[in-house]
Write a protein that holds these residues in place. Structure first.
Motif, PDB file in Angstrom:
ATOM      1  N   LEU A  13       0.836  -1.210   0.000  1.00 43.00           N
ATOM      2  CA  LEU A  13       0.000   0.000   0.000  1.00 43.00           C
ATOM      3  C   LEU A  13       0.866   1.254   0.000  1.00 43.00           C
ATOM      4  O   LEU A  13       0.598   2.216  -0.717  1.00 43.00           O
ATOM      5  N   LEU A  14       1.940   1.185   0.811  1.00 45.44           N
ATOM      6  CA  LEU A  14       2.854   2.320   0.894  1.00 45.44           C
ATOM      7  C   LEU A  14       3.518   2.574  -0.457  1.00 45.44           C
ATOM      8  O   LEU A  14       3.625   3.711  -0.929  1.00 45.44           O
ATOM      9  N   PHE A  15       3.948   1.484  -1.084  1.00 44.15           N
ATOM     10  CA  PHE A  15       4.574   1.581  -2.393  1.00 44.15           C
ATOM     11  C   PHE A  15       3.588   2.160  -3.413  1.00 44.15           C
ATOM     12  O   PHE A  15       3.931   3.039  -4.205  1.00 44.15           O
ATOM     13  N   ASN A  16       2.346   1.667  -3.305  1.00 43.45           N
ATOM     14  CA  ASN A  16       1.304   2.142  -4.225  1.00 43.45           C
ATOM     15  C   ASN A  16       1.051   3.641  -4.043  1.00 43.45           C
ATOM     16  O   ASN A  16       0.909   4.375  -5.016  1.00 43.45           O
ATOM     17  N   ALA A  17       1.077   4.081  -2.781  1.00 43.60           N
ATOM     18  CA  ALA A  17       0.868   5.503  -2.511  1.00 43.60           C
ATOM     19  C   ALA A  17       1.995   6.341  -3.113  1.00 43.60           C
ATOM     20  O   ALA A  17       1.752   7.392  -3.722  1.00 43.60           O
ATOM     21  N   ALA A  18       3.229   5.838  -2.960  1.00 42.50           N
ATOM     22  CA  ALA A  18       4.384   6.551  -3.514  1.00 42.50           C
ATOM     23  C   ALA A  18       4.263   6.635  -5.026  1.00 42.50           C
ATOM     24  O   ALA A  18       4.492   7.682  -5.643  1.00 42.50           O
ATOM     25  N   TYR A  19       3.855   5.520  -5.630  1.00 42.71           N
ATOM     26  CA  TYR A  19       3.705   5.467  -7.089  1.00 42.71           C
ATOM     27  C   TYR A  19       2.633   6.449  -7.549  1.00 42.71           C
ATOM     28  O   TYR A  19       2.823   7.198  -8.519  1.00 42.71           O
ATOM     29  N   SER A  20       1.521   6.472  -6.806  1.00 40.74           N
ATOM     30  CA  SER A  20       0.436   7.396  -7.146  1.00 40.74           C
ATOM     31  C   SER A  20       0.904   8.842  -7.078  1.00 40.74           C
ATOM     32  O   SER A  20       0.531   9.672  -7.919  1.00 40.74           O
ATOM     33  N   THR A  21       1.721   9.126  -6.048  1.00 39.56           N
ATOM     34  CA  THR A  21       2.242  10.488  -5.907  1.00 39.56           C
ATOM     35  C   THR A  21       3.034  10.906  -7.137  1.00 39.56           C
ATOM     36  O   THR A  21       2.838  11.990  -7.696  1.00 39.56           O
ATOM     37  N   VAL A  22       3.931   9.983  -7.566  1.00 38.53           N
ATOM     38  CA  VAL A  22       4.741  10.283  -8.753  1.00 38.53           C
ATOM     39  C   VAL A  22       3.841  10.518  -9.963  1.00 38.53           C
ATOM     40  O   VAL A  22       4.021  11.483 -10.730  1.00 38.53           O
ATOM     41  N   GLN A  23       2.856   9.653 -10.123  1.00 32.39           N
ATOM     42  CA  GLN A  23       1.922   9.795 -11.241  1.00 32.39           C
ATOM     43  C   GLN A  23       1.210  11.139 -11.220  1.00 32.39           C
ATOM     44  O   GLN A  23       1.088  11.831 -12.223  1.00 32.39           O
ATOM     45  N   TYR A  24       0.763  11.478  -9.996  1.00 28.87           N
ATOM     46  CA  TYR A  24       0.023  12.720  -9.841  1.00 28.87           C
ATOM     47  C   TYR A  24       0.878  13.927 -10.215  1.00 28.87           C
ATOM     48  O   TYR A  24       0.444  14.844 -10.915  1.00 28.87           O
ATOM     49  N   ARG A  25       2.152  13.895  -9.737  1.00 34.92           N
ATOM     50  CA  ARG A  25       3.072  14.994 -10.035  1.00 34.92           C
ATOM     51  C   ARG A  25       3.303  15.112 -11.554  1.00 34.92           C
ATOM     52  O   ARG A  25       3.313  16.197 -12.120  1.00 34.92           O
ATOM     53  N   ASN A  26       3.471  13.951 -12.184  1.00 37.42           N
ATOM     54  CA  ASN A  26       3.675  13.963 -13.634  1.00 37.42           C
ATOM     55  C   ASN A  26       2.469  14.558 -14.356  1.00 37.42           C
ATOM     56  O   ASN A  26       2.610  15.361 -15.281  1.00 37.42           O
ATOM     57  N   PHE A  27       1.292  14.157 -13.851  1.00 40.62           N
ATOM     58  CA  PHE A  27       0.062  14.674 -14.449  1.00 40.62           C
ATOM     59  C   PHE A  27       0.002  16.200 -14.333  1.00 40.62           C
ATOM     60  O   PHE A  27      -0.347  16.903 -15.277  1.00 40.62           O
ATOM     61  N   LEU A  28       0.375  16.699 -13.135  1.00 40.58           N
ATOM     62  CA  LEU A  28       0.356  18.155 -12.919  1.00 40.58           C
ATOM     63  C   LEU A  28       1.295  18.860 -13.882  1.00 40.58           C
ATOM     64  O   LEU A  28       0.975  19.921 -14.444  1.00 40.58           O
ATOM     65  N   LYS A  29       2.497  18.274 -14.049  1.00 43.05           N
ATOM     66  CA  LYS A  29       3.482  18.878 -14.955  1.00 43.05           C
ATOM     67  C   LYS A  29       2.937  18.940 -16.371  1.00 43.05           C
ATOM     68  O   LYS A  29       3.041  19.958 -17.068  1.00 43.05           O
ATOM     69  N   MET A  30       2.317  17.792 -16.816  1.00 42.61           N
ATOM     70  CA  MET A  30       1.824  17.741 -18.194  1.00 42.61           C
ATOM     71  C   MET A  30       0.678  18.710 -18.392  1.00 42.61           C
ATOM     72  O   MET A  30       0.549  19.368 -19.414  1.00 42.61           O
ATOM     73  N   ALA A  31      -0.173  18.837 -17.365  1.00 46.52           N
ATOM     74  CA  ALA A  31      -1.304  19.760 -17.480  1.00 46.52           C
ATOM     75  C   ALA A  31      -0.883  21.198 -17.253  1.00 46.52           C
ATOM     76  O   ALA A  31      -1.709  22.115 -17.354  1.00 46.52           O
ATOM     77  N   GLU A  32       0.414  21.362 -16.875  1.00 39.29           N
ATOM     78  CA  GLU A  32       0.976  22.688 -16.622  1.00 39.29           C
ATOM     79  C   GLU A  32       0.160  23.450 -15.589  1.00 39.29           C
ATOM     80  O   GLU A  32      -0.094  24.652 -15.727  1.00 39.29           O
ATOM     81  N   LYS A  33      -0.223  22.711 -14.556  1.00 35.05           N
ATOM     82  CA  LYS A  33      -0.933  23.382 -13.460  1.00 35.05           C
ATOM     83  C   LYS A  33       0.058  23.596 -12.329  1.00 35.05           C
ATOM     84  O   LYS A  33       0.903  22.741 -12.043  1.00 35.05           O
ATOM     85  N   ASP A  34      -0.020  24.717 -11.695  1.00 36.82           N
ATOM     86  CA  ASP A  34       0.878  24.995 -10.583  1.00 36.82           C
ATOM     87  C   ASP A  34       0.113  24.790  -9.282  1.00 36.82           C
ATOM     88  O   ASP A  34      -0.668  25.622  -8.866  1.00 36.82           O
ATOM     89  N   GLN A  35       0.329  23.651  -8.679  1.00 38.67           N
ATOM     90  CA  GLN A  35      -0.462  23.316  -7.505  1.00 38.67           C
ATOM     91  C   GLN A  35       0.397  22.463  -6.586  1.00 38.67           C
ATOM     92  O   GLN A  35       1.033  21.506  -7.033  1.00 38.67           O
ATOM     93  N   SER A  36       0.452  22.823  -5.323  1.00 38.18           N
ATOM     94  CA  SER A  36       1.187  21.987  -4.377  1.00 38.18           C
ATOM     95  C   SER A  36       0.191  21.157  -3.576  1.00 38.18           C
ATOM     96  O   SER A  36      -1.009  21.411  -3.614  1.00 38.18           O
ATOM     97  N   GLY A  37       0.719  20.147  -2.841  1.00 39.58           N
ATOM     98  CA  GLY A  37      -0.162  19.287  -2.063  1.00 39.58           C
ATOM     99  C   GLY A  37      -0.583  18.059  -2.833  1.00 39.58           C
ATOM    100  O   GLY A  37      -0.299  17.922  -4.030  1.00 39.58           O
ATOM    101  N   LEU A  38      -1.222  17.171  -2.099  1.00 43.39           N
ATOM    102  CA  LEU A  38      -1.627  15.893  -2.686  1.00 43.39           C
ATOM    103  C   LEU A  38      -3.120  15.687  -2.475  1.00 43.39           C
ATOM    104  O   LEU A  38      -3.698  16.242  -1.526  1.00 43.39           O
TER     105      LEU A  38
END
Lengths: 99, 302
Positions: free
Chosen positions: A13-38
């Motif tokens: 579960l912990l690994f999955n959460a870390a993976y999701s975080t990375v995915q989310y960050r990548n998504f933010l970068k691609m969408a060019e949204k400037d947003q902090s937090g999870l």
């Protein structure tokens, strides 16, 4: 067995959460949204995984020893036995003589 | 008792005796002989196929043999049992300090003080900080009844190796054998410092203080008995000590300094002791115990 499964589950579960975080960050970068937090679901998953894994590893290592000293009863004859200070000049030589 | 066990059981028993640090030399010898004959082996070493176990057993049995008067040849023996075993160990480990020490102990058991002293001196010139050789030199004095000499050797040793708790215990015992309670108490203070969670040294310290028996000593003894009871609940030795100390503090002699805590602790110790014994003792024994307590209460309060 239960604790082992729980620990593996927690780690995954912990690994999955870390993976999701990375995915989310990548998504933010691609969408060019400037947003902090999870998102809240990732945060909750991380916390839940941590609690689960901690509980499992503590249960797995138990039982703990008493913090205030040993649980075992003191055996006074064993405590008093000091091989390096054995003296052989005692009644044993006469008492245990081979008949 | 030994005869009804199988060889592997007896071997396990020997190993248990080694691990739990018990002297029980007569039992060790009996077990060793039974194992050897049970295996039909020509020597004790041949009865142990496991190499690591074999030499440990040989050392254990050699020491037990010295305890049971088998350091000198008995009737029908060319060479004593202890000497044979030490010789085998020396052949296998010619350079080992541990075996040399055992050889020294054999000399001691045979009463060859000069030989033993020489051997320990050699070890000490090779390695000046050889702790075990120094300790054995103290033991030689002890064995010969020269307690003051033994004390001075050990006292000099603990100056250098203050963390060696066994040496402190031995030193305290030597002081106690001379009736030097003050110095013995100091040793126990050191031991408590080095291992504050062990109830044993609290109890010993308290017992020494109780024996010295002034008001301050008794109050300090009460403290340490109480601490021992806290660390190891339901220990008869510390509970009885607590009871004795408190009833001494409650006696006529200290009537001016009486405080209610003594009576409370006394009652506590008695009730716990009775509870403890009611689990194990038979009815007549319990009756006897109650009688003893009521008599002791009479003598101390009157």
């Amino acid at each position: 067995m239960l604790t082992r499964v729980a620990f593996v589950l927690g780690a995954l579960l912990l690994f999955n959460a870390a993976y999701s975080t990375v995915q989310y960050r990548n998504f933010l970068k691609m969408a060019e949204k400037d947003q902090s937090g999870l998102p809240i679901d990732i945060v909750l998953q991380t916390l839940a995984a941590m609690v689960l894994a901690t509980w499992a590893i503590v249960e797995y290592t138990a039982p703990f020893k008493n913090i205030h000293g040993s649980n075992e009863r003191v055996r006074y004859d064993a405590v008093d036995n000091r091989p390096i200070f054995y003296s052989f000049q005692h009644r044993g030589a006469l008492l245990f003589k081979k008949q | 008792m030994v005869k009804q066990q199988s060889v592997s059981q007896m071997k396990a028993r020997l190993s248990e005796l080694r691990k739990t640090n018990q002297r029980q030399s007569e039992l060790v010898l009996e077990l060793a002989e039974a194992i050897q004959s049970g295996q039909g082996a020509r020597s004790l070493a041949a009865a142990f196929s496991d190499e690591a176990e074999r030499w440990d057993v040989l050392e254990q049995v050699a020491r037990a043999a010295m305890d049971c008067g088998r350091a000198r040849p008995t009737r029908g023996e060319e060479e004593s049992l202890a000497a044979t075993l030490v010789k085998q160990l020396a052949a296998r480990f010619p350079e080992s300090n541990r075996v040399k020490l055992l050889q020294g102990e054999l000399f001691e058991a045979q009463g060859d003080w000069a030989g033993a002293t020489q051997l320990y001196d050699e070890l000490l010139t090779e390695t000046p900080n050889h702790a075990a050789a120094t300790k054995r030199k103290a033991v030689i004095f002890k064995s010969r009844g020269d307690i003051p000499k033994a004390i001075s050797v050990l006292a000099a040793y603990v100056q250098q190796a203050m963390a060696d708790y066994e040496a402190w215990v031995e030193l305290s015992e030597l002081y106690l054998s001379r009736g030097d309670f003050q110095r013995a108490a100091f040793c126990f203070e050191e031991l408590i410092l080095s291992n504050p969670l062990s109830p044993v040294y609290h109890i010993r310290y308290a017992e020494t203080l109780y024996t010295m028996g002034s008001l301050e000593n008794l109050q300090l003894a009460r403290k340490h008995y109480a601490n021992a009871c806290k660390i190891q609940p339901d220990d008869a030795r510390s509970l009885l000590g607590l009871y004795m100390t408190c009833s001494a503090l409650n006696s006529e002699k200290f009537i001016k300094q009486r405080t209610p805590i003594n009576e409370e602790l006394e009652a506590f110790a008695v009730s716990r002791l009775k509870q403890l014994y009611s689990k194990q003792a038979s009815a007549p024994q319990l009756e006897c115990l109650n009688e003893t307590f009521s008599k002791m209460a009479l003598t101390t309060s009157s």
